[in-house]
Design an enzyme around this catalytic site. Structure first.
Site, PDB file in Angstrom:
ATOM      1  N   GLY A 179     -22.907   6.557  66.355  1.00 36.25           N
ATOM      2  CA  GLY A 179     -22.768   6.668  67.795  1.00 36.25           C
ATOM      3  C   GLY A 179     -23.043   5.343  68.469  1.00 36.25           C
ATOM      4  O   GLY A 179     -22.322   4.911  69.363  1.00 36.25           O
ATOM      5  N   HIS A 222     -31.582   5.536  74.444  1.00 34.37           N
ATOM      6  CA  HIS A 222     -32.044   5.533  73.047  1.00 34.37           C
ATOM      7  C   HIS A 222     -32.020   4.117  72.475  1.00 34.37           C
ATOM      8  O   HIS A 222     -33.007   3.641  71.902  1.00 34.37           O
ATOM      9  CB  HIS A 222     -31.157   6.459  72.222  1.00 34.37           C
ATOM     10  N   GLU A 223     -30.900   3.435  72.630  1.00 34.95           N
ATOM     11  CA  GLU A 223     -30.769   2.110  72.030  1.00 34.95           C
ATOM     12  C   GLU A 223     -31.668   1.084  72.714  1.00 34.95           C
ATOM     13  O   GLU A 223     -32.203   0.178  72.050  1.00 34.95           O
ATOM     14  CB  GLU A 223     -29.306   1.657  72.066  1.00 34.95           C
ATOM     15  N   MET A 260     -25.689   1.404  67.791  1.00 34.98           N
ATOM     16  CA  MET A 260     -26.609   0.636  66.951  1.00 34.98           C
ATOM     17  C   MET A 260     -27.359  -0.363  67.817  1.00 34.98           C
ATOM     18  O   MET A 260     -26.758  -1.098  68.598  1.00 34.98           O
ATOM     19  CB  MET A 260     -25.844  -0.082  65.830  1.00 34.98           C
ATOM     20  N   GLU A 261     -28.681  -0.411  67.622  1.00 37.57           N
ATOM     21  CA  GLU A 261     -29.586  -1.102  68.531  1.00 37.57           C
ATOM     22  C   GLU A 261     -29.721  -2.600  68.301  1.00 37.57           C
ATOM     23  O   GLU A 261     -30.753  -3.199  68.619  1.00 37.57           O
ATOM     24  CB  GLU A 261     -30.982  -0.482  68.433  1.00 37.57           C
ATOM     25  N   ASN A 262     -28.711  -3.279  67.778  1.00 35.37           N
ATOM     26  CA  ASN A 262     -28.791  -4.721  67.535  1.00 35.37           C
ATOM     27  C   ASN A 262     -29.474  -5.411  68.720  1.00 35.37           C
ATOM     28  O   ASN A 262     -29.118  -5.175  69.871  1.00 35.37           O
ATOM     29  CB  ASN A 262     -27.387  -5.301  67.355  1.00 35.37           C
ATOM     30  N   GLU A 275     -36.761   5.679  64.661  1.00 38.11           N
ATOM     31  CA  GLU A 275     -35.740   6.593  65.188  1.00 38.11           C
ATOM     32  C   GLU A 275     -36.348   7.770  65.933  1.00 38.11           C
ATOM     33  O   GLU A 275     -35.808   8.239  66.933  1.00 38.11           O
ATOM     34  CB  GLU A 275     -34.840   7.079  64.056  1.00 38.11           C
ATOM     35  N   HIS A 318     -35.194   1.169  71.419  1.00 36.73           N
ATOM     36  CA  HIS A 318     -35.343   0.442  70.149  1.00 36.73           C
ATOM     37  C   HIS A 318     -35.639  -1.042  70.357  1.00 36.73           C
ATOM     38  O   HIS A 318     -36.182  -1.695  69.452  1.00 36.73           O
ATOM     39  CB  HIS A 318     -34.047   0.545  69.340  1.00 36.73           C
TER      40      HIS A 318
END
Length: 946
Positions: A333, A369-370, A335-337, A392, A373
């Site tokens: 969905g 959410h991201e 990604m928290e780069n 997570e 992180h």
């Protein structure tokens, strides 16, 4: 000697085979001589373990040795997005922790350049010793690049390793890969993008690809004109080279793990904003989507949430910019780069021309959410992948706080029990579950840990923890944890320590967080708390028991706690405040706990686990169950909050499944729904009650009577909300959507007729502007379920032409067909990447397998095409497991169980789906047992209603 060995052996990692294979069939003396030479080479370079049980070489260990620690990477990648090639160079500055003659990094599917550009090493600072790489090889079993040096490195000294390499923009969805889209002029445009988690950075450049090996990075992306390059940090300079290629060099990063790196080279455009603190936030997407304003909502949300998290954590955001980008082909969905978050297009983009409160919610939740992180996971990272749950789980909890801040009218925590806790409690009530903290011995096990236990159970127990600590204490402990471990790595005990110190500073002197939380993280499952009241004395006895859905099952997994827990039991009695419930602690070493019910009379109900903050189920004596049922069937039913009304139905149904409550009590409880108008209890109740369809959907008389029961329950709600879109707020919209969806799903005549008429109008006019965005999913599915080839073929053509959000709706709806020929054709098409994007093929088989008609088709297709799914999806988190769980969800017969067991016999290695298959077997056995024990009971109860 080293040149010979390097040429023939080191790249392949098979020195003996590769050096000697051309002597096959040679005279015996020559062959013997060759063998001796090969053995000598093996001894000189120390390539393999002595096969008689000698020393294990460092590259044969599955974890990197800690003899060398990276300090900084200088990476340059020349990216050709049309030829799909990458030419790269990396200089890795490292410090020697213990003397060694070997430099070992991760490298996979990269060609290391030899000759004049061969790997080299030099000393830095005071290190003046001349070093030489005498040989190098790729040890593919562990994805290592191994350099052997002519002398040992000196402890404490700093060195730089230089490597040149070539790679390919892969057509998969991990590492450094290619994606594409068709622009408004009908041209196919390519882009290069990344997904590094958990072990994809080694596919982009040689590196120390484990989360604890943090370093700083300077990235240079070289690309053709007409493209924009993005990385984790802001652009430092931009140079056009003599060949016309453009070199974008980005600022030196903060100290971070390799899995958080990201690069994108594309022709995307952006919208941006600058916060009051000076943080630049940009949102990138296809040019036509940006010009249509589809990035504006997410941009606004992102800007607000960063400011909120800075205040919540009391820790500033550490980077000077934050980019969000939607990728056409993306396995996850999002990604928290760090500084460059990647998303699927459907999740990040929101089209205001097709308003949908639920779509706005999904976008806000994903962004929240991201961004969570960026602190919890990026600033402080788990030491190793066994700590993934903390990253997570934390983000999965805090996302509710974040998007609740930007959408305050939603009362988002009221949704938590439904959207996070309910589903994972079913997964966690099987013996195939696992502790939330699970050792990861081999890196290949990493991908399997990205499951509902990691995300949703992690979120649920952290919510419980925050509740019994109190918000101010919780935040104080988090701030201390983040500040103490910033730019470093930590384990869960370090968080427990900071929270315990915060609790004691705030007066909770007898609370040790580790003692409590170890019972929730180091053993699988959860308890059911049984409250047995003494109606004369106004007290109750509370006991705890490990809850398993299948009462005949037993676990062989040991537990140091004996499957008992420290339980913060909250409760109220009728007339008391839900905002200030009573709490008592249940301990693992106590058989029973006495509960003072605060003067509750014999006619007053008692309700426990207020707002389902606790990760446990509750059972009551029969009298209290009846008092609750009577109250729900009265005009005062709304005295109980929506999440607790839904929890009552969910607990009752699952207790009935487990044989701990008479099933008729659970079924009687559902009858109150005829008066329910809130989407949360209805959603929770429907999710629990759908189990009847899962097990008995193919039993005609039971299903027909159950269908009539559901139509009777939803009828008043459906008639009240009607079909005029109600978009005043999310809760209202969600209730209307649920009522219409449930009515159509169970065949309510008016609902089906209206849905099919709206779809037919679309077919007649080739224009669907008359279909409200919020109803599309129901209308499309209903029309296709009750239609035939004409409806399905029309949907397929619209799918091929649609934008991502519309494609997502149609992809699910086309699986609603009841025609097995159509569904089989759909499954076949799903594996053709020219028709269905690679990331969407797993969705198709999952959707088809989710119905009683499609379950056998999907299962057989999975079996017949197992190699295809493994080859394409075993590297991505969630995917293989989600396919297996979705396809087997309907399994409830002996034939289903036999099919599963036969498959496992023929395929002993299931890769990242191993745990999912164990879950499927346990779930099928539980379903089969329930079917055998309760078919006559459900039939009799339904017949009494008729």
């Amino acid at each position: 000697m080293s040149g010979f060995a390097k040429r023939y052996s080191f790249r392949s990692g098979k020195v003996h085979d590769e050096s000697c294979k051309f002597y096959n069939g040679a005279p015996l003396a020559i062959a013997a001589c060759c063998i001796l030479i090969c053995l000598g080479i093996g001894l000189i370079i120390g390539f393999e373990t002595d096969r008689g049980g000698g020393q294990v070489r460092p590259w044969q260990q599955v974890r990197l040795p800690e003899s060398l620690l990276p300090i900084h990477y200088d990476v340059e990648l020349r990216v050709d997005v049309t030829a799909f090639t990458v030419v790269g160079q990396v200089n890795v500055t490292l410090r020697c922790a213990t003397p060694t003659r070997y430099v070992i990094l991760h490298s996979a599917e990269l060609d290391i350049v030899d000759g004049d550009a061969a790997p080299g090493i030099r000393g830095e600072g005071d290190v003046v010793t001349t070093l030489r790489v005498t040989s190098w090889f790729l040890y593919t079993e562990n994805q290592y690049l191994v350099l052997e040096l002519d002398s040992e490195l000196t402890k404490g000294a700093v060195y730089t390793v230089s490597l040149n390499f070539r790679g390919t923009l892969r057509d998969g969805l991990v590492g450094f890969y290619r994606s594409s889209y068709v622009n408004k002029d009908g041209q196919t445009r390519y882009l290069a993008t990344t997904h590094m988690q958990p072990m994809g950075a080694r596919l982009a450049f040689p590196c120390f690809d484990e989360p604890a090996f943090k370093a700083t990075f300077t990235v240079t992306l070289v690309h053709r004109a007409g493209y924009t390059a993005l990385a984790n940090m802001p652009l430092e300079n931009n140079v056009t080279r003599n060949d016309g290629w453009i070199a974008d060099r980005f600022q030196r990063s903060v100290r971070m793990s390799t899995y958080l790196l990201a690069f994108v080279v594309s022709d995307f455009t952006s919208v941006s904003t600058v916060s009051s603190s000076g943080l630049q936030t940009r949102l990138w997407a296809r040019p036509q989507y940006i010009s249509a304003g589809m990035g504006d909502y997410a941009l606004d949300v992102a800007d607000k949430i960063v400011a909120y998290y800075e205040e919540y954590f009391d820790v500033p955001f550490p980077l000077p910019k934050m980019d969000h980008i939607s990728i056409p082909d993306f396995a996850m969905g999002a990604m928290e780069n760090w500084g460059l978050i990647t998303y699927t297009e459907n999740l990040l983009l929101y089209d205001t021309r097709s308003p949908s409160a639920s779509k706005k919610r999904d976008t806000a939740r994903a962004v929240a959410h991201e961004l969570a992180h960026q602190w919890f996971g990026n600033l402080v990272t788990m030491e190793w992948w066994d700590g993934t749950w903390l990253n997570e789980g934390f983000a999965s909890y805090v996302e509710y706080l974040g998007y609740g801040y930007v959408e305050p009218d939603l009362n988002v925590m009221e949704q938590f029990a439904y959207s996070r806790t309910q589903g994972v409690m079913k997964d966690d009530s099987l013996t195939s579950s696992h502790p939330i903290f699970q050792p990861v011995i081999h890196p290949n096990e990493t991908r399997a840990i990205f499951d509902s236990i990691t995300y949703s159970k992690g979120a649920s127990i952290l919510r419980m923890l925050g509740n019994f600590l109190g918000e101010s204490t919780f935040r104080k402990g988090l701030k201390a944890y983040l500040e103490r471990n910033a730019y470093s790595n930590a384990v869960q005990d370090e968080l427990w320590e900071e929270l315990t110190l915060a609790a004691r500073a705030d007066g909770q002197t007898d609370l040790d967080v580790k003692t409590v939380m170890d019972t929730w993280t180091l053993q699988m499952g959860y308890p059911v708390v049984s409250l047995t009241r003494d109606y004369g004395r106004g007290t109750a006895q509370a006991t705890q028991q490990y809850f398993l859905l299948d009462p005949t099952a037993s676990t062989s997994a040991p537990s140091d706690f004996g499957y008992r827990w420290h339980i913060p039991l909250t409760f109220i009695t009728r007339g008391n405040s839900f905002d200030q419930p009573e709490q008592v602690w249940m301990r693992p070493d106590q058989d029973t706990s006495s509960v003072n019910l605060q003067g509750a009379g014999s006619d007053d109900w008692v309700l426990a686990n207020i707002h389902r903050v606790g990760y446990y189920r509750v059972n009551y004596d029969q009298t209290n169950w009846q008092l609750l049922i009577d109250h729900l069937n009265s005009d005062l039913y709304e005295d109980i909050p929506p999440d607790n009304r839904g929890t009552l139905v969910d607990d009752a149904f699952n207790l009935g499944r487990a044989g701990q409550l008479d099933l008729s009590t659970a079924l009687d409880l559902t009858r109150y729904l005829v008066r329910e108008r809130h989407f949360i209890p209805w959603s929770m109740a429907k999710a629990a009650m759908d189990y009847v369809v899962t097990v008995f959907g193919s039993v005609r008389d039971i299903y027909d009577n159950w269908q009539a029961h559901m139509v009777q329950l939803i009828g008043p709600f459906y008639n009240e909300v009607g079909w005029t879109p109600q978009q005043s707020d999310y809760n209202t919209e969600a209730g209307q959507v649920l009522a219409i969806s449930t009515a159509c799903t169970y065949g309510q005549t008016g609902c089906v007729n209206n849905a099919t008429a709206l779809f037919r109008q679309w077919m007649d006019t080739n224009n669907n502007s008359h279909i409200p965005e919020t109803f599309k999913s129901t209308i499309y599915c209903t029309a296709i379920r009750y239609g035939g080839s004409r409806e399905w073929d029309f949907a397929w053509q619209r799918y091929l032409e649609a934008e991502p959000s519309e494609q997502s709706l149609l992809l699910s709806a086309m699986a609603c067909s009841r025609d097995t020929v159509i569904l089989s054709r759909y499954l076949e098409r799903s594996t053709d990447a020219a028709l269905v994007r690679r990331q969407s093929a797993p969705d198709v088989i999952s959707y088809v397998g989710g119905s009683d008609v499609g379950k056998s088709l999907a299962w057989n297709f999975l079996v017949d095409n197992w190699d295809f799914y493994v080859e394409n999806y075993d590297e991505t988190q969630f995917t293989m497991a989600s396919i297996v769980l979705s396809v087997t969800k309907q399994f409830s017969t002996q034939e289903d169980l036999d099919n599963l067991e036969q498959f496992l016999t023929k395929h002993p290695n299931q890769g990242t789906a191993t745990r999912a298959f164990s879950h499927a077997v346990d779930s099928t056995r539980a379903n089969l047992r329930f079917r055998q024990d309760n078919e006559s009971k459900i039939r009799a109860w339904l017949e009494r209603l008729a």
